[in-house]
Design an enzyme around this catalytic site. Structure first.
Site, PDB file in Angstrom:
ATOM      1  N   GLU A  57       8.635 -13.908 -12.191  1.00 35.72           N
ATOM      2  CA  GLU A  57       7.852 -12.795 -11.655  1.00 35.72           C
ATOM      3  C   GLU A  57       7.354 -11.852 -12.728  1.00 35.72           C
ATOM      4  O   GLU A  57       6.262 -11.308 -12.603  1.00 35.72           O
ATOM      5  CB  GLU A  57       8.584 -12.048 -10.538  1.00 35.72           C
ATOM      6  CG  GLU A  57       9.839 -11.342 -10.919  1.00 35.72           C
ATOM      7  CD  GLU A  57      10.577 -10.767  -9.719  1.00 35.72           C
ATOM      8  OE1 GLU A  57       9.946 -10.368  -8.743  1.00 35.72           O
ATOM      9  OE2 GLU A  57      11.823 -10.697  -9.780  1.00 35.72           O
ATOM     10  N   GLU A  98      18.317 -16.544  -9.148  1.00 33.22           N
ATOM     11  CA  GLU A  98      17.899 -15.178  -9.441  1.00 33.22           C
ATOM     12  C   GLU A  98      17.346 -15.069 -10.868  1.00 33.22           C
ATOM     13  O   GLU A  98      16.332 -14.406 -11.102  1.00 33.22           O
ATOM     14  CB  GLU A  98      19.073 -14.218  -9.211  1.00 33.22           C
ATOM     15  CG  GLU A  98      18.787 -12.755  -9.497  1.00 33.22           C
ATOM     16  CD  GLU A  98      17.632 -12.171  -8.689  1.00 33.22           C
ATOM     17  OE1 GLU A  98      17.126 -12.821  -7.758  1.00 33.22           O
ATOM     18  OE2 GLU A  98      17.208 -11.052  -9.026  1.00 33.22           O
ATOM     19  N   CYS A 150       0.816  -1.209   0.000  1.00 37.91           N
ATOM     20  CA  CYS A 150       0.000   0.000   0.000  1.00 37.91           C
ATOM     21  C   CYS A 150       0.853   1.265   0.000  1.00 37.91           C
ATOM     22  O   CYS A 150       1.909   1.317   0.626  1.00 37.91           O
ATOM     23  CB  CYS A 150      -0.882   0.041   1.233  1.00 37.91           C
ATOM     24  SG  CYS A 150      -1.889  -1.422   1.419  1.00 37.91           S
ATOM     25  N   LYS A 190      13.534 -13.879 -11.744  1.00 40.67           N
ATOM     26  CA  LYS A 190      13.250 -12.752 -12.664  1.00 40.67           C
ATOM     27  C   LYS A 190      12.239 -13.178 -13.710  1.00 40.67           C
ATOM     28  O   LYS A 190      11.271 -12.494 -13.979  1.00 40.67           O
ATOM     29  CB  LYS A 190      14.512 -12.286 -13.386  1.00 40.67           C
ATOM     30  CG  LYS A 190      15.495 -11.415 -12.671  1.00 40.67           C
ATOM     31  CD  LYS A 190      15.022 -10.061 -12.240  1.00 40.67           C
ATOM     32  CE  LYS A 190      14.307 -10.090 -10.947  1.00 40.67           C
ATOM     33  NZ  LYS A 190      14.890 -10.024  -9.713  1.00 40.67           N
ATOM     34  N   ASN A 250      -1.555   1.672   5.784  1.00 41.23           N
ATOM     35  CA  ASN A 250      -0.672   0.650   5.210  1.00 41.23           C
ATOM     36  C   ASN A 250      -0.250  -0.255   6.354  1.00 41.23           C
ATOM     37  O   ASN A 250       0.235   0.238   7.370  1.00 41.23           O
ATOM     38  CB  ASN A 250       0.549   1.337   4.571  1.00 41.23           C
ATOM     39  CG  ASN A 250       1.632   0.348   4.172  1.00 41.23           C
ATOM     40  OD1 ASN A 250       1.385  -0.849   4.061  1.00 41.23           O
ATOM     41  ND2 ASN A 250       2.832   0.845   3.943  1.00 41.23           N
ATOM     42  N   HIS A 292      17.879 -36.309  -9.557  1.00 38.27           N
ATOM     43  CA  HIS A 292      17.321 -36.983  -8.379  1.00 38.27           C
ATOM     44  C   HIS A 292      15.806 -36.793  -8.279  1.00 38.27           C
ATOM     45  O   HIS A 292      15.254 -36.833  -7.185  1.00 38.27           O
ATOM     46  CB  HIS A 292      18.029 -36.489  -7.118  1.00 38.27           C
ATOM     47  CG  HIS A 292      19.479 -36.865  -7.082  1.00 38.27           C
ATOM     48  ND1 HIS A 292      19.911 -38.157  -6.855  1.00 38.27           N
ATOM     49  CD2 HIS A 292      20.600 -36.136  -7.309  1.00 38.27           C
ATOM     50  CE1 HIS A 292      21.229 -38.202  -6.911  1.00 38.27           C
ATOM     51  NE2 HIS A 292      21.678 -36.994  -7.190  1.00 38.27           N
ATOM     52  N   ARG A 329       5.030   0.555  -5.850  1.00 38.29           N
ATOM     53  CA  ARG A 329       4.998  -0.287  -4.651  1.00 38.29           C
ATOM     54  C   ARG A 329       4.100  -1.512  -4.838  1.00 38.29           C
ATOM     55  O   ARG A 329       4.201  -2.477  -4.069  1.00 38.29           O
ATOM     56  CB  ARG A 329       4.505   0.531  -3.445  1.00 38.29           C
ATOM     57  CG  ARG A 329       5.436   1.667  -3.075  1.00 38.29           C
ATOM     58  CD  ARG A 329       4.803   2.578  -2.054  1.00 38.29           C
ATOM     59  NE  ARG A 329       4.676   1.951  -0.753  1.00 38.29           N
ATOM     60  CZ  ARG A 329       5.604   1.971   0.190  1.00 38.29           C
ATOM     61  NH1 ARG A 329       6.742   2.594  -0.036  1.00 38.29           N
ATOM     62  NH2 ARG A 329       5.410   1.387   1.340  1.00 38.29           N
TER      63      ARG A 329
HETATM   64  C1  F6R Z   1      12.313  -9.822  -6.743  1.00 33.90           C
HETATM   65  C2  F6R Z   1      12.231  -8.893  -5.634  1.00 33.90           C
HETATM   66  C3  F6R Z   1      11.941  -9.429  -4.282  1.00 33.90           C
HETATM   67  C4  F6R Z   1      12.752  -8.656  -3.238  1.00 33.90           C
HETATM   68  C5  F6R Z   1      12.317  -9.077  -1.826  1.00 33.90           C
HETATM   69  C6  F6R Z   1      13.126  -8.361  -0.770  1.00 33.90           C
HETATM   70  O1  F6R Z   1      12.621  -9.153  -7.934  1.00 33.90           O
HETATM   71  O2  F6R Z   1      12.377  -7.705  -5.806  1.00 33.90           O
HETATM   72  O3  F6R Z   1      12.166 -10.787  -4.201  1.00 33.90           O
HETATM   73  O4  F6R Z   1      14.106  -8.909  -3.445  1.00 33.90           O
HETATM   74  O5  F6R Z   1      10.964  -8.786  -1.645  1.00 33.90           O
HETATM   75  O6  F6R Z   1      12.991  -6.984  -0.888  1.00 33.90           O
HETATM   76  P1  F6R Z   1      14.006  -6.010  -0.202  1.00 33.90           P
HETATM   77  O7  F6R Z   1      15.338  -6.196  -0.868  1.00 33.90           O
HETATM   78  O8  F6R Z   1      13.438  -4.650  -0.430  1.00 33.90           O
HETATM   79  O9  F6R Z   1      14.069  -6.386   1.248  1.00 33.90           O
END
Ligand code: F6R
Length: 603
Positions: A481, A474, A2, A478, A99, A497, A28
């Site tokens: 998501e 990672e 939020c 990417k 929030n 396995h 956000r």
């Molecule tokens: C993926 C992503 C999330 C953040 C996670 C932690 O692209 O952005 O997995 O890495 O929510 O967020 P922070 O680094 O802000 O604590």
């Protein structure tokens, strides 16, 4: 999650300003939005499901003249994303945006129902609104009502409150959710973060957990919970509004990928010119816990690998939401390293508070300056990557990896594990990373070509060994998501396995092999998938340029060879662009993927 912005002004454009600020908070993550304002002493609350443009459209048909407005983007927790559940909520004399999560809302609701309150929504926020109203009716003092209500609330909150009998004043408070006050000549703000107000001012103050704030169009007064005034430092934001623009790029994610060469180069320059790691003496600690979520946890895995391999220091990596189950392992001899781009991730904050309670020394690797984590750790190392707007992190992750590299180099120095020759070679390499990274990201046609091969598939695998296996995690995150493709990252040797049963004719497998000592074993694992029909995309370094990959690779991505202190950064940049191009071909909302929030402020 939020986003909140409240604005009270001497002029009558509070709705326009609040709405434009709300748009800066879109990153956000949200699924509905709303705004409340008094027009000629009549309260208007306008809400819309989906994008802020839907709210904008409704407002464009109304008279929105008003000196004060509070606005909100909601990321649904309690109740589906619809207009009834969207904020602001209004009960009695109180209008509220929130929030966070009021965890004990069910008990409070019962108490309020017995007192005659009724409820329309499924939200905890409507209960909080009613509770503030309930307290106000009892004490007839607006600040006191907020203080009394907050004492009853368990959980997290950032509030902007307007009372019916003082419609041009905003009252604000927070616990475990971010909120700042902004100051301008024309009026004052209370917002989730500075990005919401940078178009109007760069002067702001942080609201502390025990602050209660009264904001009029000319004066902002901070109080403690005993209603005593407290003084507050006014800070100047160094990020400017321009950094929140796409500046010609199609997406923030692409812009942020292209910012990486400079961001990473700057981290290494700072390390060699202006390093203050003197107070992190690894020999003082019995154990090291690296704690983070999502991509920051993936960066932590690279950190753990480097720490163990090069500084010979064992470390444990834990996802923050699980860390409390390792409570028994935390002692005053624990060095905890928390990693967070936003510095506001609720799970990470909870983990760091637990570690501090147990006497651990906590170091933070944080991007957002002044964020909760940066303020609560014993020592904060900033990544200074600048604002990251795209929900999927790119420069956030790579800058965290770069900071880990510098920490490990420092640990090696402390332990006498870095001889002069290696040190100077590494320095030369690290200080020229910008060129290598530019080379990787300029290879756009290769990534687009691969995206065209994979975008129609539903399942995909990433495999690698050693440090490459952490980079696979990672790369896989990417892709899933932002493109909504199912993807899994597997240690190359582990696939056989069980999971190899999922490989069918045409299943794309992206394999990474940068470490020459693990090359042959990884190639054997790739061949195992090839034998079962996989479509093989092979990522390696130019060290292996002269090899014939055709036997096991349908497509190849070559990145410059580098030491392991920067190799993951080079490889992941290629994977970020493969994910980006794939999501684009699939028509996804790249900067704001469904269901996701940039700043995850609930546990
Ligand atoms: C993926 C992503 C999330 C953040 C996670 C932690 O692209 O952005 O997995 O890495 O929510 O967020 P922070 O680094 O802000 O604590």
């Amino acid at each position: 999650m939020c986003g909140i912005i409240g604005y009270t002004t001497k002029s009558s454009n509070s709705v326009d300003v609040a709405l434009s600020g709300l748009k800066n908070l879109e990153y956000r993550g949200y699924d509905s939005s709303g705004i409340a304002f008094y027009n000629n002493n009549e309260l208007d609350i306008v809400k819309a499901k989906g994008k802020i443009s839907n709210l904008d459209e409704k407002l464009s048909k109304m008279n929105t003249t008003s000196n004060c407005a509070i606005a909100h983007t909601r990321w649904a927790t309690h109740g589906e994303p619809n207009e009834t559940n969207a904020h602001p909520h209004h009960v009695g004399k109180v209008t509220l945006v929130h929030n966070g999560i009021i965890e004990n809302y069910a008990a409070l609701k019962e108490e309020l129902q017995q007192a005659g309150y009724t409820f329309n929504s499924q939200t905890d926020t409507e209960v909080a609104t009613a509770y503030i109203d309930y307290c106000y009716n009892k004490c007839n003092n607006k600040l006191q009502a907020l203080i009394d209500a907050c004492k009853k609330f368990r959980g997290s909150y950032a509030f902007n409150v307007i009372y019916e009998d003082e419609p041009n004043t905003i009252y604000a408070s927070r616990k475990d959710s971010p909120l700042v006050v902004g100051y301008s000549n024309k009026g004052n703000f209370a917002a989730s973060d500075v990005s919401a107000i940078l178009d109007y001012t760069n002067k702001y103050s942080l609201i502390n957990e025990d602050d209660f704030v009264k904001i009029t169009n000319s004066v902002v007064t901070f109080y403690n919970d005993k209603l005593q005034e407290v003084s507050k430092e006014i800070k100047t934001a160094t990020w400017d509004a321009n950094q929140y623009q796409k500046n010609g790029y199609d997406h923030f994610m692409l812009k942020e990928i292209y910012e990486q060469p400079k961001v990473i180069q700057d981290i290494f320059s700072r390390y060699y010119n202006d390093c203050d790691y003197a107070d992190i003496d690894f020999s003082n600690f019995d154990n090291i816990h690296i704690v983070a979520c999502g991509s920051a946890m993936h960066a932590s895995l690279v950190g753990k690998y480097l720490l163990q391999t090069y500084a010979k220091i064992p470390a444990m990596v834990e996802v923050a939401s699980e860390y409390r189950y390792s409570e028994e392992l935390i002692t005053p001899k624990t060095l905890m390293i928390v990693v967070s781009q936003s510095g506001e991730t609720a799970d990470t904050i909870a983990a760091l508070r637990l570690a501090k309670e147990k006497g651990a020394y906590v170091v933070g690797i944080v991007n957002a300056v002044g964020s909760t984590i940066s303020r609560e750790v014993d020592k904060c190392i900033y990544t200074y990557a600048g604002p990251e707007i795209a929900v999927a992190t790119t420069k956030g992750y790579t800058s965290q990896v770069a900071i880990f590299s510098t920490l490990v180099l420092n640990a090696m120095k402390q332990k006498g594990l870095l001889d002069e020759d290696t040190s100077s070679k590494l320095k030369d390499e690290l200080l020229t990373i910008e060129d290598k990274l530019n080379e990787v990201i300029s290879n756009r046609n290769t990534y687009l070509d691969i995206a065209k091969d994979i975008y129609n598939h539903n399942d995909l695998f990433f495999i690698g060994r050693g440090i490459d296996s952490t980079v696979c995690m990672e790369g896989s995150l990417k892709l899933k998501e932002i493109s909504y493709m199912h993807s899994e990252a597997y240690s190359a040797g582990e696939l056989k396995h069980g999971t190899i049963s999922l490989i069918e004719d045409g299943t794309p497998v992206i394999s990474i092999a940068t470490d020459p000592t693990l090359f042959e074993k990884t190639v054997s694992n790739i061949k195992e998938t090839k034998a079962r029909g996989s479509y093989s995309i092979f990522v390696t370094t130019d060290k292996h340029n002269d090899m014939n990959f055709a036997e096991f690779a349908d497509k190849t991505v070559i990145v410059p060879e580098a030491s392991e202190f920067i190799q993951p950064i080079l490889v992941v940049s290629a994977l970020q662009l493969i994910a980006y191009e794939t999501a684009k071909l699939r028509g996804c909302d790249i900067d704001k993927p469904r269901n996701l929030a940039k700043s995850v402020t609930v546990e």
